[in-house]
Scaffold this motif. Structure first.
Motif, mmCIF file in Angstrom:
data_model
loop_
_atom_site.group_PDB
_atom_site.id
_atom_site.type_symbol
_atom_site.label_atom_id
_atom_site.label_comp_id
_atom_site.label_asym_id
_atom_site.label_seq_id
_atom_site.Cartn_x
_atom_site.Cartn_y
_atom_site.Cartn_z
ATOM 1 N N GLN A 56 0.830 -1.214 0.000
ATOM 2 C CA GLN A 56 0.000 0.000 0.000
ATOM 3 C C GLN A 56 0.865 1.266 0.000
ATOM 4 O OE1 GLN A 56 -3.334 0.381 -0.149
ATOM 5 N NE2 GLN A 56 -3.797 -1.803 -0.240
ATOM 6 N N LEU A 64 1.156 3.197 -3.254
ATOM 7 C CA LEU A 64 0.052 4.116 -3.577
ATOM 8 C C LEU A 64 0.102 5.359 -2.693
ATOM 9 C CD1 LEU A 64 -2.797 1.472 -3.999
ATOM 10 C CD2 LEU A 64 -1.327 2.482 -5.749
ATOM 11 N N ILE A 121 -2.481 -4.782 -3.264
ATOM 12 C CA ILE A 121 -3.092 -3.756 -4.113
ATOM 13 C C ILE A 121 -3.527 -4.414 -5.405
ATOM 14 C CG2 ILE A 121 -1.833 -1.805 -3.133
ATOM 15 C CD1 ILE A 121 0.160 -2.002 -5.429
ATOM 16 N N THR A 164 -3.459 -0.416 -10.145
ATOM 17 C CA THR A 164 -2.230 0.375 -9.972
ATOM 18 C C THR A 164 -1.729 0.889 -11.315
ATOM 19 O OG1 THR A 164 -1.669 -0.963 -8.059
ATOM 20 C CG2 THR A 164 0.109 0.330 -9.033
ATOM 21 N N TYR A 181 -3.807 3.671 -12.122
ATOM 22 C CA TYR A 181 -3.503 4.848 -11.295
ATOM 23 C C TYR A 181 -2.284 5.591 -11.838
ATOM 24 C CZ TYR A 181 -2.543 7.624 -7.086
ATOM 25 O OH TYR A 181 -2.319 8.651 -6.214
ATOM 26 N N ASN A 218 -6.835 6.038 -7.337
ATOM 27 C CA ASN A 218 -6.107 5.638 -6.132
ATOM 28 C C ASN A 218 -6.924 4.635 -5.330
ATOM 29 O OD1 ASN A 218 -5.482 5.913 -3.136
ATOM 30 N ND2 ASN A 218 -3.693 6.910 -4.055
ATOM 31 N N ALA A 259 -6.961 1.259 -7.075
ATOM 32 C CA ALA A 259 -5.690 0.549 -6.955
ATOM 33 C C ALA A 259 -5.497 0.003 -5.543
ATOM 34 C CB ALA A 259 -4.539 1.488 -7.311
#
Lengths: 328, 299
Positions: free
Chosen positions: B71, B74, B160, B165, B168, B242, B245
């Motif tokens: 995490q 992110l 995730i 991702t 993102y 966000n 993801a």
């Protein structure tokens, strides 16, 4: 106006209007290969605007121009053959002279090795070798001007456009730059030189255009332009001889001016007529003690064309001290 | 265009603001991570005899998980907000200064191809963007392990969403590219770096004020219009991407209580948001190229 392979710059009705003012108004001229072309005009006459038009920095309102036969548009390939100094040269203040030149070379598409080889001699040519690594923020106006010239000449362009190249230079620098331009001309470069320094144009240029309020008021070879105002100066021993010579010239309808303060005449005839006038006087038994050519300077031609009072050549104070030519 | 890119490399590597932004943003991200990690367990001060309610404990656990791998990636990428502002500044400054200093003349005398000049500047700024996003991504991977090595107590974080991702990162790059286009256009229009910065700030404020006008609330269809505005759509896209993801479960689910009945907010989906931001970016960039092609350079 026709264009041929020898034409480097050609403009046709070139016009640029800013707001309601024609900065350049329908000008036509042609620069041929190998010319050193003087572009003369008072401040605000449109010289720099014309140069910006020639270099594609601004677009014409009407008309157009071409370089090496290719219309000037942004991205025109012909512009790659031009090196130019426009008005006050602009450089990145946080870069050194070397980096500014390397950046210019890179943007010009010159590979890194060749650029590195070109930069040293270019800086040496304009006398900036010692200051090569100093940031431009610390350069004087004259040093920037020198670097501007060095930039314009970096890769030996076929056409060199110089806008007021001696601006901001000290007297020594002015002489150096004029010598540099003269040497470039001898090497066969085509040079377009804009200036309001009349002696500069007179010394360097073989063709000249005079621009006034956005219009070309005279264009041609410098020799012809100066030749149009040539006069023969005749000095006699006595006032009586001068009077007889005046009568003779009157009879032959040859224009002249009698000087008040000397037994002398100023005959309105070019240098090529000197021998004929001398023969005519000789046949009448008149032999002047001095026969010389009085040439107007470009300054007097310029002032006359731009509407200001012309500086007339006189026997006591000729305005072209560098060019008296005795033909007898 | 390689020549112009080489020229931009010389310009950028000597420009102090470019260097400061390229180096300071990752440093700020590290400081932000360390500060967030340190404070994440200390924001609630309880009496030792007091047992906190489950929603508080869940919130504390979720907050601390943000700093654990994966995490953390992110979390670090989420700090690009200030980076986007910095990118707009760079676009505005590097193009505006060219005109303000008249150095654009030097470039265009070297090569008069204006499209390539602008394209090269866009690419060069894109490289700076990639450096910033890339460094944040790498820091997001490295920092949790470094923190653990230094003795930090990090929980196990939920995985995730790989595709999310990618989406993102793509969203960040898309928003950054559009922001760069916006900055370049404003600089070309104002012909000055400082003036362009002022105009960019004013634009953002005007857009925010325009988007909050009561007129949009009168009709469900009208209410969608503010979501199509550039900064609103960009901010919403980054937030949505966000969340997708992070695969974060709704807070109500974390604390085991059913979500309250609420009207659906007017938020674009990720795909629609990307399309809207892409459209804005294309519009800004096209306008910038047209402006560059036609503008006189009297400087």
């Amino acid at each position: 106006m026709t264009s041929d392979a020898d034409t480097v710059i050609q403009t046709t009705g070139l016009t640029k209007r800013f707001g309601g003012v024609d900065a350049v108004n329908g000008i036509d001229f042609q620069v041929r290969h190998g010319d050193v072309y003087g572009f003369l005009g008072p401040n605000g006459s449109g010289k720099t605007t014309t140069i910006r038009l020639l270099l594609g920095l601004i677009s014409p309102t009407r008309g157009g121009c071409s370089i090496f036969g290719e219309p000037v548009l942004p991205g025109a390939a012909a512009l790659r053959c031009v090196g130019a100094l426009v008005e006050r040269p602009a450089f990145y203040p946080y870069l050194s002279a070397v980096d500014n030149l390397l950046l210019y070379a890179a943007a010009r598409g010159i590979d890194r090795d060749r650029a590195t080889r070109l930069v040293g001699p270019a800086l040496e040519r304009v006398g900036l070798t010692e200051a090569a690594r100093r940031k431009l923020a610390g350069y004087s106006t004259g040093m920037r001007q020198r670097l501007g010239i060095g930039t314009a000449l970096l890769d030996g362009p076929e056409l060199i456009v110089l806008d007021e190249p001696t601006n901001g230079l000290d007297p020594g620098g002015v002489v150096e730059v004029r010598q540099l331009i003269a040497s470039l001309a001898r090497e066969g470069a085509t040079i377009f030189l804009s200036s309001h320094v009349l002696t500069e144009v007179e010394q360097l240029c073989d063709r000249v255009a005079i621009l006034v309020r956005g219009r070309i008021v005279s264009e041609g070879s410098t020799r012809d332009m100066l030749g149009e105002g040539e006069r023969l100066f005749l000095r006699f021993e006595t006032g009586d001889e001068a009077g007889r010579a005046a009568t003779l010239l009157n009879q032959r309808d040859i224009a002249f001016e009698r000087l008040d303060d000397a037994p002398a005449l100023l005959v309105s005839a070019p240098a090529s007529e000197g021998a004929r006038v001398n023969r005519l006087l000789g046949e009448a038994g008149l032999y002047p003690g001095e026969l010389s050519v009085r040439r107007p300077s470009l300054e007097s031609v310029f002032l006359e064309l731009t509407g200001d009072r012309a500086v007339e050549p006189t026997a006591s104070a000729p305005d072209a001290p560098a060019a008296p030519a005795t033909v007898t | 265009m390689s020549g112009f890119l080489r020229a931009d490399w010389i310009r950028f590597r000597h420009r102090r603001d470019v260097l400061v932004i390229a180096l300071a943003l990752p440093v700020l991200a590290v400081v932000g991570y360390a500060s967030g990690l340190t404070s994440s367990g200390n924001q609630f001060s309880f009496d030792p005899d007091f047992s906190p309610p489950p929603e508080i404990l869940a919130a504390m656990a979720a907050e601390r998980q943000r700093f654990a791998f994966p995490q953390s990636v992110l979390t670090l990428l989420g700090s690009t907000g200030i980076g986007l502002l910095a990118l707009v500044y760079l676009a505005v400054a590097t193009v505006g200064d060219e005109i303000g200093w008249s150095t654009i003349r030097l470039s265009l005398l070297a090569s008069s191809d204006r499209r390539r000049f602008l394209a090269s500047r866009f690419v060069a700024l894109g490289v700076v963007t990639a450096w910033i996003v890339g460094s944040l991504f790498v820091l997001g991977v490295v920092l949790p392990f470094a923190a653990k090595a230094l003795g930090a107590d990090l929980p196990t974080a939920p995985a995730i969403d790989a595709l999310g991702t990618v989406g993102y990162v793509a969203s960040i790059l898309l928003v950054a590219a559009s922001a760069l286009s916006f900055g370049i256009l404003v600089a070309l229009l104002t012909r000055s770096g400082p003036a362009a910065l002022v105009v960019a700030v004013i634009y953002t404020l005007v857009e925010a004020a325009f988007g909050s006008l009561p007129i949009w609330q009168r009709d469900d269809l009208l209410a969608w219009l503010p979501t199509l505005l550039f900064t609103t759509a960009s901010a919403a896209l980054l937030d949505q991407a966000n969340r997708a993801a992070a695969a974060v479960r709704p807070f109500e689910e974390l604390i085991g209580s059913p979500p309250p009945e609420q009207p659906l907010p007017h938020v674009l989906s990720i795909q629609a948001g990307m399309l809207v931001v892409l459209a804005w970016g294309a519009l800004f960039l096209t306008a910038a190229f047209l402006r560059m092609r036609r503008m006189d350079i009297p400087e």
